[in-house]
Scaffold this motif. Structure first.
Motif, PDB file in Angstrom:
ATOM      1  N   LEU A 159      29.009  23.962 -10.615  1.00 52.88           N
ATOM      2  CA  LEU A 159      28.087  25.561 -10.269  1.00 52.88           C
ATOM      3  C   LEU A 159      26.763  25.517 -11.106  1.00 52.88           C
ATOM      4  N   LEU A 160      27.048  25.066 -12.518  1.00 52.76           N
ATOM      5  CA  LEU A 160      25.736  24.994 -13.117  1.00 52.76           C
ATOM      6  C   LEU A 160      25.001  23.744 -12.815  1.00 52.76           C
ATOM      7  N   VAL A 161      25.595  22.757 -12.441  1.00 54.51           N
ATOM      8  CA  VAL A 161      24.562  21.520 -11.777  1.00 54.51           C
ATOM      9  C   VAL A 161      24.111  21.954 -10.658  1.00 54.51           C
ATOM     10  N   ASN A 162      24.582  22.618  -9.605  1.00 53.78           N
ATOM     11  CA  ASN A 162      24.035  22.989  -8.269  1.00 53.78           C
ATOM     12  C   ASN A 162      23.073  23.801  -8.676  1.00 53.78           C
ATOM     13  N   TYR A 163      22.915  24.869  -9.584  1.00 56.33           N
ATOM     14  CA  TYR A 163      21.979  25.541  -9.953  1.00 56.33           C
ATOM     15  C   TYR A 163      20.649  25.330 -10.876  1.00 56.33           C
ATOM     16  N   ASN A 164      21.021  24.026 -11.501  1.00 57.23           N
ATOM     17  CA  ASN A 164      19.885  23.682 -12.322  1.00 57.23           C
ATOM     18  C   ASN A 164      19.416  22.257 -12.339  1.00 57.23           C
ATOM     19  N   TYR A 165      19.707  21.545 -11.396  1.00 53.80           N
ATOM     20  CA  TYR A 165      19.479  20.192 -11.036  1.00 53.80           C
ATOM     21  C   TYR A 165      19.172  19.836  -9.471  1.00 53.80           C
ATOM     22  N   PRO A 166      18.134  18.983  -9.326  1.00 52.83           N
ATOM     23  CA  PRO A 166      17.968  19.119  -7.704  1.00 52.83           C
ATOM     24  C   PRO A 166      18.974  18.273  -7.155  1.00 52.83           C
ATOM     25  N   PRO A 167      19.142  18.145  -5.712  1.00 52.22           N
ATOM     26  CA  PRO A 167      20.279  17.162  -5.086  1.00 52.22           C
ATOM     27  C   PRO A 167      20.065  15.911  -5.485  1.00 52.22           C
ATOM     28  N   VAL A 168      20.864  15.267  -5.925  1.00 56.59           N
ATOM     29  CA  VAL A 168      21.038  13.729  -6.326  1.00 56.59           C
ATOM     30  C   VAL A 168      22.267  13.104  -5.886  1.00 56.59           C
ATOM     31  N   GLU A 169      22.402  12.061  -6.323  1.00 56.90           N
ATOM     32  CA  GLU A 169      23.608  11.178  -5.873  1.00 56.90           C
ATOM     33  C   GLU A 169      25.165  11.565  -6.419  1.00 56.90           C
ATOM     34  N   GLY A 170      26.115  11.357  -5.836  1.00 55.95           N
ATOM     35  CA  GLY A 170      27.336  12.130  -6.208  1.00 55.95           C
ATOM     36  C   GLY A 170      27.826  11.436  -7.419  1.00 55.95           C
ATOM     37  N   TRP A 171      27.501  10.435  -7.822  1.00 58.31           N
ATOM     38  CA  TRP A 171      28.160   9.977  -9.104  1.00 58.31           C
ATOM     39  C   TRP A 171      27.320  10.726 -10.225  1.00 58.31           C
ATOM     40  N   PHE A 172      26.183  11.187 -10.147  1.00 55.71           N
ATOM     41  CA  PHE A 172      25.643  12.001 -11.257  1.00 55.71           C
ATOM     42  C   PHE A 172      26.604  13.519 -11.368  1.00 55.71           C
ATOM     43  N   ASP A 173      26.698  14.011 -10.136  1.00 53.61           N
ATOM     44  CA  ASP A 173      27.500  15.250 -10.434  1.00 53.61           C
ATOM     45  C   ASP A 173      28.863  15.313 -10.846  1.00 53.61           C
ATOM     46  N   GLU A 174      29.725  14.198 -10.344  1.00 57.06           N
ATOM     47  CA  GLU A 174      30.900  14.199 -10.424  1.00 57.06           C
ATOM     48  C   GLU A 174      31.391  13.776 -12.074  1.00 57.06           C
ATOM     49  N   GLY A 175      30.335  12.792 -12.366  1.00 57.54           N
ATOM     50  CA  GLY A 175      30.399  12.176 -13.782  1.00 57.54           C
ATOM     51  C   GLY A 175      30.126  13.215 -14.631  1.00 57.54           C
ATOM     52  N   LEU A 176      29.217  14.352 -14.600  1.00 58.16           N
ATOM     53  CA  LEU A 176      28.973  15.118 -15.495  1.00 58.16           C
ATOM     54  C   LEU A 176      29.986  16.356 -15.747  1.00 58.16           C
ATOM     55  N   ALA A 177      30.505  16.507 -14.260  1.00 56.45           N
ATOM     56  CA  ALA A 177      31.603  17.480 -14.294  1.00 56.45           C
ATOM     57  C   ALA A 177      32.881  17.001 -14.986  1.00 56.45           C
ATOM     58  N   GLU A 178      33.275  15.785 -14.741  1.00 58.54           N
ATOM     59  CA  GLU A 178      34.285  15.127 -15.406  1.00 58.54           C
ATOM     60  C   GLU A 178      33.965  15.116 -16.751  1.00 58.54           C
ATOM     61  N   TYR A 179      32.987  15.028 -17.397  1.00 60.25           N
ATOM     62  CA  TYR A 179      32.756  14.862 -18.697  1.00 60.25           C
ATOM     63  C   TYR A 179      32.922  16.234 -19.268  1.00 60.25           C
ATOM     64  N   PHE A 180      32.273  17.376 -18.718  1.00 65.93           N
ATOM     65  CA  PHE A 180      32.214  18.577 -18.984  1.00 65.93           C
ATOM     66  C   PHE A 180      33.803  19.054 -19.207  1.00 65.93           C
ATOM     67  N   SER A 181      34.644  18.638 -18.278  1.00 65.63           N
ATOM     68  CA  SER A 181      36.043  19.013 -17.994  1.00 65.63           C
ATOM     69  C   SER A 181      36.825  18.904 -19.356  1.00 65.63           C
ATOM     70  N   SER A 182      36.061  17.978 -20.319  1.00 63.58           N
ATOM     71  CA  SER A 182      36.873  17.778 -21.615  1.00 63.58           C
ATOM     72  C   SER A 182      36.457  18.575 -22.589  1.00 63.58           C
ATOM     73  N   VAL A 183      35.576  19.572 -22.498  1.00 67.41           N
ATOM     74  CA  VAL A 183      35.182  20.506 -23.353  1.00 67.41           C
ATOM     75  C   VAL A 183      36.280  21.510 -24.030  1.00 67.41           C
ATOM     76  N   ARG A 184      36.296  21.818 -25.291  1.00 68.37           N
ATOM     77  CA  ARG A 184      36.917  22.779 -25.946  1.00 68.37           C
ATOM     78  C   ARG A 184      35.952  23.532 -26.821  1.00 68.37           C
ATOM     79  N   VAL A 185      36.082  24.866 -26.720  1.00 73.70           N
ATOM     80  CA  VAL A 185      35.296  25.855 -27.486  1.00 73.70           C
ATOM     81  C   VAL A 185      36.280  26.601 -28.471  1.00 73.70           C
ATOM     82  N   ASP A 186      35.711  26.770 -29.758  1.00 73.11           N
ATOM     83  CA  ASP A 186      36.303  27.938 -30.401  1.00 73.11           C
ATOM     84  C   ASP A 186      35.218  28.539 -31.232  1.00 73.11           C
ATOM     85  N   ASN A 187      35.619  29.132 -32.400  1.00 72.82           N
ATOM     86  CA  ASN A 187      34.393  29.978 -33.219  1.00 72.82           C
ATOM     87  C   ASN A 187      33.805  29.217 -34.074  1.00 72.82           C
TER      88      ASN A 187
END
Length: 695
Positions: free
Chosen positions: A138-166
């Motif tokens: 969602l964030l890539v689609n709204y903040n980056y021009p259309p590019v090759e698929g490896w960039f989108d999926e690579g970034l989405a997979e990388y971000f999938s590992s995120v864990r946040v706390d305080n």
């Protein structure tokens, strides 16, 4: 947020919903609340603490994403609502099915062209982590021009590992890594046979795709429905983005995409120019980086042992940038019927539950409305107390009382959600009726004004005619943008309206705002080309249309080809060649917010019923200055409106039931105001008032 629609009894409502029941006492506190943070709205039946935590975690993930992409202020061009269920049974009744069974993950994403939804199961720990991949898209689609698929999926997979706390943000672990041991209900550890391979295991094989093959592989990232992520394409895309982010090579990546996408430089040459290394050297650098990430291999070994933790250790950590005290989060109660309508609106957008969701919306839209019922009862009491010796006056007073007692049942959000469903299927009359019903319950709801504009645009595109009520459409869109300043579609519609109205410069400004907020929407690019055509900027229009005629969206590609033929004829002969293209000449305008005025006429007819004969006079529209109001015969009123030497005396028998736009209540003190009116003409200078829009 929004509201609702029809079906008789509460028992039927409870039966078809199987999700909520009305509280036994209207005075009881609703278990539902609406939580607002800076960028998100959470609707939940969980505790205030749970609702606040959901909003905070999404704010933290959004901030982490902005940090990764080095973007100070990410775009949010489509309103987003998070629906968080405390009861997992309620969640599973909304969740999409996988092989006939509800999804096993505690969160899912529901995209929409009007608004987006995330749905979470608060019964599970950290349910927001289940939607990190879709959130990244969602964030890539709204903040980056259309590019090759490896960039989108690579970034989405990388971000999938995120864990946040305080305290900190953790990221970089293998998002597809799972323990091969599962714990049953008794706490026993059982080994899973033939578990799916993690990304680390896939990359541990000796054979990788070559970098040029990876970078040129076709992968459609326009949708959010994806299959398995456990493939070599996802694994290599993930580790390539891993490398680019932590080696601080995103600026070079922007250069690479500029060469490939804009200058059409071959991939291997673009890699050399952008990164200063050959494709083979780039490939080696990524592999060396992968093998240096010791935490990935430690986590993989640990996953093969019983009793290990479910969450693998991160590769990187950095301090949390959004603390609980840094973000203002407010909580307010929300009516049960509103919450039910929002849940049904989500359900109707999930294909597996569309029919059930539609039934629930119809039930909510026809359920009794306590506030309206109370007003009707009060009006009935007024009617019974009418005592007049004059039978003619008594009849008029009874008619006025009947008008007061008329009310629309149901929940406004449900009516509004049904209107959108009708719009999506081109059922204009049904959509107009539901918008009118919703506006009767909450005339200040901006979603109604936005949906009305969408309907005007779609009706015009379907009929190949001009947009009706154009000035008022533009006014409504400006109001919508004041309410949600980053609404890209509202800017796009405003640009379309301005183009048709002949304001190319203003249209260009609005369209560029839409494209900046949502740079991947190709419909916006097509509308920009239309603006260039209207402004006779042929070269700029040709450049965009030549690119769009090969678009993967067949509708946009077809429209672009047709437009190229049309402008070729116009350049050659001075006139447009396609008869199917809508005329750019503005037709005579109908009423402001015309959907609701038509509804007002229907409502008046239903109230008067058989007492009066049908009024076949055509409704007229007049825009001018309100210079006086005569309320001496209250509740009747006569408004004097003038423009360009024309003076109209317009009468309403009861200003309390008059349809108003731009004002909450009628005032006999109004004077020297700009207004738009709809009326039935009596003579050349008088008539019966239908509606007033005050500006």
């Amino acid at each position: 947020m929004a509201r609702s629609q029809r079906i008789p009894a509460l028992l039927l409502l409870a039966a078809c919903c199987q999700l909520f029941v009305f509280p036994g006492n209207a005075a009881e506190k609703s278990p539902w609340s609406e939580v607002h943070s800076q960028h998100f709205t959470v609707i939940t039946d969980g505790s205030d603490k749970e609702g606040r935590e959901v909003a905070l975690r999404f704010e933290q993930m959004r901030s982490a994403f902005a940090t990764l992409l080095m973007k100070e202020r990410p775009n949010d061009p489509v309103p987003l609502t998070i629906l968080a269920f405390r009861n997992d049974k309620d969640y599973y009744r909304c969740a999409p099915l996988q092989q006939g069974r509800p999804t096993s993950v505690p969160g899912f994403f529901v995209p929409g062209s009007d608004q987006n939804f995330f749905v979470l199961n608060l019964f599970e720990p950290e349910p927001w982590r289940a939607v990190t991949h879709q959130f990244a898209h969602l964030l890539v689609n709204y903040n980056y021009p259309p590019v090759e698929g490896w960039f989108d999926e690579g970034l989405a997979e990388y971000f999938s590992s995120v864990r946040v706390d305080n305290k900190q943000i953790e990221i970089g672990g293998d998002p597809e890594l799972q323990s091969i041991y599962k714990e049953d209900l008794l706490g026993n550890q059982n080994e899973v046979r033939n578990p799916p391979k993690s990304l680390t295991e896939l990359l541990g094989a000796q054979v990788w795709l070559s970098v040029p093959d990876l970078f040129t592989m076709k992968h459609d990232t326009s949708g959010y429905a994806e299959g398995t992520h456990r493939t070599l394409f996802y694994a290599q895309s993930w580790i390539t983005m891993h490398y680019l982010i932590h080696e601080k090579k995103l600026p070079e990546t922007g250069t690479y995409f500029g060469l490939v996408e804009n200058q059409h430089v071959p991939v291997e040459e673009a890699i050399q120019k952008a990164y200063g290394m050959s494709a083979a050297e780039f490939d080696k650098a990524v592999k060396d980086y992968f093998h240096s990430l010791t935490p990935l291999f430690v986590a993989l070994d640990s996953s093969k042992q019983a009793g290990t933790q479910q969450n693998p250790p991160p590769v990187y950590t950095f301090p949390e940038t959004v603390k609980p005290d840094d973000n203002v989060i407010t909580v307010k109660p929300i009516a049960v019927s509103d919450a039910m309508a929002i849940a049904a609106d989500v359900k109707v957008r999930v294909p597996d539950h569309h029919d059930a969701g539609l039934q629930e919306l119809q039930a909510l839209a026809s359920a009794p409305n306590p506030a309206a019922a109370k007003a009707a009862a009060s009006a009935e009491a007024d009617k019974n107390s009418v005592k007049s010796a004059n039978s003619e006056k008594r009849e008029q007073e009874e008619e006025n009382a009947e008008k007061k007692s008329f009310y629309v049942p149901g929940d406004e959000i449900a009516h509004r959600a049904l209107a959108w469903q009708h719009l999506e299927h081109g059922a204009w009359d049904a959509a107009a009726e539901e918008l009118g019903n919703a506006a009767s319950l909450d005339p200040r709801d901006m979603w109604i004004r936005y949906y009305s504009c969408v309907m005007k645009y779609r009706m015009a595109m379907t009929s190949k005619k001009t947009i009706q009520g154009l000035p008022n459409m533009m006014q409504d869109l400006r109001a919508v943008l004041e309410w949600y300043p980053e609404f890209a579609d509202a800017y796009d519609l405003l640009a379309v309206a301005r183009t048709e109205g002949g304001g190319a410069t203003a249209a260009l400004q609005a369209e560029r705002a839409a494209m900046q907020l949502s740079p991947r929407d190709q419909q916006y690019v097509y509308h920009l080309a239309e603006i260039y055509v209207e402004d006779k900027k042929w070269d700029a229009a040709h450049t965009l249309l030549d690119r769009l005629k090969a678009n993967s969206n067949p509708q946009i590609a077809g429209e672009a080809r047709e437009e190229l033929v049309r402008i070729a004829d116009e350049q050659k002969y001075g006139v447009a060649g396609s008869a199917s293209s809508p005329s750019k000449q503005i037709s005579k305008q109908s009423s402001p917010f015309d959907v609701l005025e038509e509804d007002a006429a229907k409502r008046t007819a239903s109230v008067q019923g058989s007492r009066t004969t049908a009024d076949n006079r055509p409704a007229k529209f007049f825009q001018g200055r309100l210079v006086g109001i005569d309320c001496s015969q209250s509740p009747a009123a006569v408004l004097t409106v003038t423009a360009n030497g024309v003076v109209l005396k317009l009468r309403t028998p009861n200003y309390k039931s008059l349809l108003l736009i731009g004002a909450d209540s009628f005032s006999c003190e109004w004077n020297d105001r700009s207004v738009s009116v709809n009326y039935k003409p009596g003579g050349l200078s008088d008539g019966d008032l239908l509606s007033v829009e005050v500006r």
